[in-house]
Design a protein around this motif. Structure first.
Motif, PDB file in Angstrom:
ATOM      1  N   MET A 286     -32.032   3.903 -40.027  1.00 26.06           N
ATOM      2  CA  MET A 286     -31.931   3.009 -38.887  1.00 26.06           C
ATOM      3  C   MET A 286     -32.770   3.521 -37.713  1.00 26.06           C
ATOM      4  O   MET A 286     -33.418   2.753 -37.016  1.00 26.06           O
TER       5      MET A 286
ATOM      6  N   TYR B 175     -21.586   0.529 -34.225  1.00 27.68           N
ATOM      7  CA  TYR B 175     -20.590  -0.430 -34.701  1.00 27.68           C
ATOM      8  C   TYR B 175     -19.730   0.236 -35.775  1.00 27.68           C
ATOM      9  O   TYR B 175     -20.228   1.037 -36.567  1.00 27.68           O
TER      10      TYR B 175
ATOM     11  N   HIS C 213     -20.625   0.534 -39.802  1.00 29.21           N
ATOM     12  CA  HIS C 213     -22.012   0.144 -40.073  1.00 29.21           C
ATOM     13  C   HIS C 213     -22.800   0.189 -38.766  1.00 29.21           C
ATOM     14  O   HIS C 213     -22.307  -0.251 -37.728  1.00 29.21           O
TER      15      HIS C 213
ATOM     16  N   TYR D 196     -25.710  -1.198 -36.561  1.00 33.15           N
ATOM     17  CA  TYR D 196     -26.623  -2.321 -36.371  1.00 33.15           C
ATOM     18  C   TYR D 196     -27.684  -1.939 -35.342  1.00 33.15           C
ATOM     19  O   TYR D 196     -27.508  -1.003 -34.564  1.00 33.15           O
TER      20      TYR D 196
ATOM     21  N   TYR E 205     -28.947  -8.830 -32.682  1.00 36.42           N
ATOM     22  CA  TYR E 205     -28.755  -7.655 -33.537  1.00 36.42           C
ATOM     23  C   TYR E 205     -29.435  -7.884 -34.879  1.00 36.42           C
ATOM     24  O   TYR E 205     -29.633  -9.023 -35.311  1.00 36.42           O
TER      25      TYR E 205
ATOM     26  N   ASN F  97     -29.670  -6.219 -39.068  1.00 33.43           N
ATOM     27  CA  ASN F  97     -29.178  -5.318 -40.105  1.00 33.43           C
ATOM     28  C   ASN F  97     -30.330  -5.091 -41.084  1.00 33.43           C
ATOM     29  O   ASN F  97     -30.429  -5.763 -42.109  1.00 33.43           O
TER      30      ASN F  97
ATOM     31  N   HIS G 223     -31.004  -3.102 -43.332  1.00 31.41           N
ATOM     32  CA  HIS G 223     -30.706  -2.744 -44.722  1.00 31.41           C
ATOM     33  C   HIS G 223     -30.526  -3.983 -45.598  1.00 31.41           C
ATOM     34  O   HIS G 223     -30.623  -3.888 -46.827  1.00 31.41           O
ATOM     35  N   GLU G 224     -30.248  -5.134 -44.983  1.00 29.47           N
ATOM     36  CA  GLU G 224     -29.983  -6.339 -45.773  1.00 29.47           C
ATOM     37  C   GLU G 224     -31.101  -7.368 -45.662  1.00 29.47           C
ATOM     38  O   GLU G 224     -31.649  -7.809 -46.667  1.00 29.47           O
TER      39      GLU G 224
END
Length: 216
Positions: free
Chosen positions: A1, A20, A23, A25, A37, A39, A41-42
């Motif tokens: 991240m 968070y 996880h 963000y 925000y 994510n 990783h997704e």
């Protein structure tokens, strides 16, 4: 991240990790007055604050200015380091139980070193000293990293009350390690009887070109 945030900032985006629960963000400033925000990783789809607030409420966390600052705003670096350190400690026992025996990238992970680094980070950056941190730190220092005694004396001991139990225990261990290091070692000569046959090499003879065996 952190790598994602660093790359984003090089591209001109103001992006920061936020702490968070469960996880991390990425908090991204769209303008000075608005944000969203991500994510990474997704996917690259933006996530908005009301969605994350709803998830917090599902966890039983009330939405207050304090909880918003804690979970939905850019997190201080120290907080993220401590969070990673706690995650390492939480997963170290599982990693030891399931460490692969065959060669591969995972087998090269030194779980002891990772645990020690996490303990050292918590001791250095957190004021919450507990036996849960102190005792394994002392064990790692004694068993695996005795040469780090100078680091402990320089960076950790000054952070705690000199009369506290953690300080007394650490001082005792540091003194013991230094005393052990200062002890005279028994000289082991290659020519002694106990070392004969430990290692044998063959060298060419100076006179006849024949191989003689010499103890080394």
């Amino acid at each position: 991240m952190s790598v994602f945030c660093s790359l984003a900032q090089r591209l001109g985006l103001e992006a920061y990790p936020c702490a968070y629960p469960y996880h991390v963000y990425v908090f991204v400033y769209e303008t000075k007055a608005s944000h969203f925000y991500l994510n990474p990783h997704e996917n690259a789809d933006p996530i908005f604050q009301d969605e994350l607030e709803a998830r917090l409420q599902e966890m039983g966390i009330a939405i207050t200015p304090a909880s918003i600052d804690k979970f939905l705003r850019p997190a201080p670096t120290v907080e993220l380091v401590l969070r990673n350190a706690r995650n390492i400690l939480r997963n170290a026992p599982h990693a030891r139980r399931h460490q692969p025996t065959d060669e591969g990238p995972e087998s090269e992970i030194n779980v002891d070193a990772a645990e020690y680094a996490a303990l050292f980070a918590i001791a250095l950056l957190s004021s919450a000293w507990t036996t849960r941190i102190l005792e394994p730190l002392c064990r790692c220092l004694q068993e695996s990293f005795p040469t780090d005694v100078g680091f402990i004396e320089t960076y950790i001991l000054p952070l705690v009350d000199p009369e506290s139990r953690p300080a007394r225990l650490l001082r005792t261990i540091c003194v013991a390690l230094r005393n052990e290091d200062g002890m005279a070692r028994k000289i082991k000569r290659r020519s002694s009887l106990e070392n004969r046959g430990v290692l044998t090499i063959r060298l060419p003879s100076r006179n006849h070109g024949l191989d003689d065996q010499h103890d080394s």
